[in-house]
Design an enzyme around this catalytic site. Structure first.
Site, mmCIF file in Angstrom:
data_model
loop_
_atom_site.group_PDB
_atom_site.id
_atom_site.type_symbol
_atom_site.label_atom_id
_atom_site.label_comp_id
_atom_site.label_asym_id
_atom_site.label_seq_id
_atom_site.Cartn_x
_atom_site.Cartn_y
_atom_site.Cartn_z
ATOM 1 N N LYS A 1 0.843 -1.208 0.032
ATOM 2 C CA LYS A 1 -0.111 -0.202 -0.054
ATOM 3 C C LYS A 1 0.833 1.260 -0.092
ATOM 4 O O LYS A 1 0.530 2.277 -0.446
ATOM 5 C CB LYS A 1 -1.051 -0.221 1.273
ATOM 6 N N GLU B 1 -2.599 7.736 7.734
ATOM 7 C CA GLU B 1 -3.166 8.741 6.852
ATOM 8 C C GLU B 1 -4.146 9.484 7.837
ATOM 9 O O GLU B 1 -4.579 9.043 8.995
ATOM 10 C CB GLU B 1 -4.131 7.817 6.089
ATOM 11 N N ARG C 1 -8.003 -7.537 -9.289
ATOM 12 C CA ARG C 1 -8.772 -8.834 -9.716
ATOM 13 C C ARG C 1 -10.255 -8.515 -10.230
ATOM 14 O O ARG C 1 -10.332 -7.103 -10.177
ATOM 15 C CB ARG C 1 -8.722 -9.543 -8.450
ATOM 16 N N HIS D 1 -15.934 -4.558 7.222
ATOM 17 C CA HIS D 1 -15.660 -4.814 6.069
ATOM 18 C C HIS D 1 -15.971 -5.677 4.980
ATOM 19 O O HIS D 1 -15.589 -6.238 3.950
ATOM 20 C CB HIS D 1 -13.971 -4.939 6.265
HETATM 21 C C1 MV4 Z 1 -10.082 4.699 5.880
HETATM 22 C C2 MV4 Z 1 -11.027 5.395 6.469
HETATM 23 C C3 MV4 Z 1 -10.727 6.680 6.853
HETATM 24 N N1 MV4 Z 1 -9.926 7.261 6.687
HETATM 25 N N2 MV4 Z 1 -8.753 5.514 5.823
HETATM 26 C C4 MV4 Z 1 -11.451 0.313 5.609
HETATM 27 C C5 MV4 Z 1 -11.236 -0.832 4.595
HETATM 28 C C6 MV4 Z 1 -9.774 -0.464 3.911
HETATM 29 N N3 MV4 Z 1 -9.972 -0.764 2.779
HETATM 30 C C7 MV4 Z 1 -9.733 1.128 4.349
HETATM 31 N N4 MV4 Z 1 -10.788 1.493 5.366
HETATM 32 C C8 MV4 Z 1 -10.994 2.672 5.815
HETATM 33 N N5 MV4 Z 1 -9.897 3.485 5.740
HETATM 34 C C9 MV4 Z 1 -9.009 6.779 5.972
HETATM 35 N N6 MV4 Z 1 -7.732 7.522 6.075
HETATM 36 C C10 MV4 Z 1 -12.140 4.582 6.729
HETATM 37 C C11 MV4 Z 1 -11.961 3.026 6.216
HETATM 38 C C12 MV4 Z 1 -13.379 2.394 6.487
HETATM 39 C C13 MV4 Z 1 -14.181 1.834 5.636
HETATM 40 C C14 MV4 Z 1 -13.816 2.184 4.138
HETATM 41 C C15 MV4 Z 1 -14.376 1.805 3.245
HETATM 42 C C16 MV4 Z 1 -15.861 1.070 3.489
HETATM 43 C C17 MV4 Z 1 -16.077 0.983 4.856
HETATM 44 C C18 MV4 Z 1 -15.439 1.424 5.820
HETATM 45 C C19 MV4 Z 1 -15.624 0.897 7.083
HETATM 46 C C20 MV4 Z 1 -14.929 1.445 8.044
HETATM 47 C C21 MV4 Z 1 -13.547 2.252 7.758
#
Ligand code: MV4
Length: 504
Positions: free
Chosen positions: A118, A202, A294, A237
């Site tokens: 990442k 982040e 994918r 998730h």
């Molecule tokens: C985040 C975020 C808020 N701020 N990054 C969750 C899964 C992973 N792919 C990244 N995720 C998140 N990253 C920052 N800087 C909030 C989430 C997140 C989230 C993102 C997409 C869909 C659902 C989520 C549920 C909780 C947190």
């Protein structure tokens, strides 16, 4: 250019069948692999040939790269389609295919590796001019550095594992005194899960939308996007409902994000189908989050509004064909929604509910698609993903699509196991969903109404179980036990089935 005449599908369940359906339409022969737990699985029956690859646990079968390569060579498959999960984002496996002269249907090992890291992915996106979440571009070296960096970014922040993704090895830090424990927790979780404790930081985006863009790239440097998917309805998730178009999107925002998605694809010479995930905040600021190298679970909604078979495109570009798509000619027609049906008890903390399917009645009719693999009498193994089916509807407008989804969920009856069907019906009835006013907090925010099972609903469910059970008892003498459906007389068990496969 190398013509593909036979594909080994290194997967199981609904996605293995989904891929083989397109192969059949393209006159491409299919090879299935199966574990001990999948001897009676539908993907084995659907394929032209099937080979046993090992015991039930994934690590002993579907993740056995060497064994799968051996089967591909033995069956003379030209290519391997990895589906999603399992070996689909394993750079080592993609390389192993290449080294054995087998086409891996997906991007190059280098791209898989780069996007799997990442920190590297963030760097590549910054270089391509794609907006990323404000934060670090290198791994955090010490706890002092973490404190300093977080002071300059400002709280709250997310500490994320570089080898992570999809929510694993991630910590939210809201208070200064929790920085060190957050870094330590993220590091140890990352080390245990990925064998790599590199973490980065982040800025935390509050109540974001998860919006992803579908991309397609070919071996000649061309790439297009196939618009967005709104995937904010998730629980821990795990996505539950996806739709396209996103209610949040404006023409202008779609144009900008789409352009950045294509820039992202082109920056890494992306070949095949991929996804650029973005976080979008309430002021419509958007940030690159991750790239998935994918085919995704939710790809059918994109297929439905664009009319493009994504698996066919994957195969075409894997052969070296041109994409043959012009961005300005692509359009989103109408509205598509997908609901994921899990074998789990939504009313009991989403406990997995494996077991035997007694009866199943799937919805049909105008604008309805189901991608599944279970059948009456089938026993869902405990070893794999609990998702048993995807229900995809299409209609001209979002309102009609929601009504159609309600109708299709009403028609969908499964007995023998618990499923998420009722929970999905309640999502369709939730005002925040109907109005389109939702973000990644939707399930949490609407928890009380989503959980409520009133007496009437319970009675209706009991009625269905009782009537279908009588129906099952009535018919069971006519049902052929599954072990007799899969005897040696099946053509692929005796000899290799060969046909004249002239490509259409
Ligand atoms: C985040 C975020 C808020 N701020 N990054 C969750 C899964 C992973 N792919 C990244 N995720 C998140 N990253 C920052 N800087 C909030 C989430 C997140 C989230 C993102 C997409 C869909 C659902 C989520 C549920 C909780 C947190």
């Amino acid at each position: 250019m190398r013509k593909i005449n036979k594909i080994l599908v290194a997967n199981r369940g609904e996605i293995a069948i989904r891929i083989m359906r397109t192969c059949r339409e393209m006159n491409i022969a299919t090879v299935a692999v199966f574990s001990d737990a999948d001897r009676t699985s539908m993907h084995v029956r659907y394929a032209d040939e099937a080979y046993y690859v090992g015991p039930a646990p994934s690590k002993d079968s579907y993740l056995k790269a060497d064994k799968i390569i051996e089967v591909a060579l033995q069956s003379k498959a030209d290519a391997i389609h990895p589906g999603y999960g399992f070996l689909s984002e394993n750079a080592g496996f993609a390389k192993l295919c290449k080294d054995n002269g087998i086409i891996f249907i997906g991007p190059s090992p280098e791209v898989i590796e780069k996007m799997g890291d990442k920190i590297q992915a963030r760097k590549a996106m910054i270089a391509a001019g794609v907006p990323v979440v404000p934060g670090t571009t290198e791994a955090i070296q010490s706890e002092e550095e973490a404190i300093e960096t977080i002071r300059s970014i400002g709280l709250p922040v997310m500490i994320k594992a570089s080898a992570g993704g999809g929510g694993k090895g991630m910590r939210l830090v809201e208070k200064e005194e929790n920085i060190i424990s957050g870094v330590r927790a993220a590091r140890s979780e990352a080390l245990a899960a990925f064998g790599d404790d590199a973490v980065y930081i982040e800025k935390y985006v509050t109540s974001p939308h998860h919006i992803e863009f579908q991309i397609l790239g070919d071996q000649h440097g061309d790439a297009v996007h196939l618009f967005e998917r709104e995937c904010s309805i998730q629980r821990r998730h795990q996505k539950m409902v996806e739709e396209t178009p996103s209610v949040l999107m404006t023409e202008e925002l779609r144009f900008q994000m789409g352009k950045h998605a294509v820039d992202a694809a082109k920056a890494v010479n992306y070949v095949g189908a991929g996804t650029i995930e973005f976080l979008v905040d309430n002021d419509l600021n958007y940030y690159f989050l991750e790239m998935n190298t994918r085919l995704q679970v939710e790809h059918p909604i994109t297929e439905r509004v664009t009319g493009i078979d994504l698996v066919k495109k994957q195969i075409d570009v894997a052969e070296g064909q041109h994409l043959n798509l012009i961005q300005s000619e692509l359009e989103q027609k109408g509205h598509a929604i997908e609901c994921r049906i899990y074998a789990e008890d939504s009313d009991n903390n989403f406990m997995p509910s494996p077991g035997k399917i007694h009866t199943i009645t799937q919805p049909l009719g105008l604008g309805v698609r189901t991608d599944g693999y279970v059948y009456e009498g089938y026993e869902i193994p405990i070893h794999y993903d609990p998702m048993i089916s995807k229900l995809i509807v299409w209609a001209q407008t979002r309102e009609e699509a929601i009504q159609r989804m309600r109708r299709a969920l009403y028609e969908y009856k499964i007995t023998g196991i618990r499923t998420s069907l009722k929970f999905l019906e309640r999502i369709m009835d939730t005002p925040d969903f109907v109005s389109g006013n939702y973000d990644t907090n939707f399930i949490e925010k609407n928890r009380s109404t989503l959980m409520a099972t009133d007496d009437c609903e319970q009675e209706c469910q009991d009625m269905v179980i009782i009537s279908t059970y009588f129906d099952f008892i009535n018919r069971k003498n006519k049902v052929i036990p599954s072990k007799e459906l899969n005897p040696a007389k099946n053509r692929w068990k005796k000899y290799t089935y060969q046909k004249n496969f002239d490509r259409l």
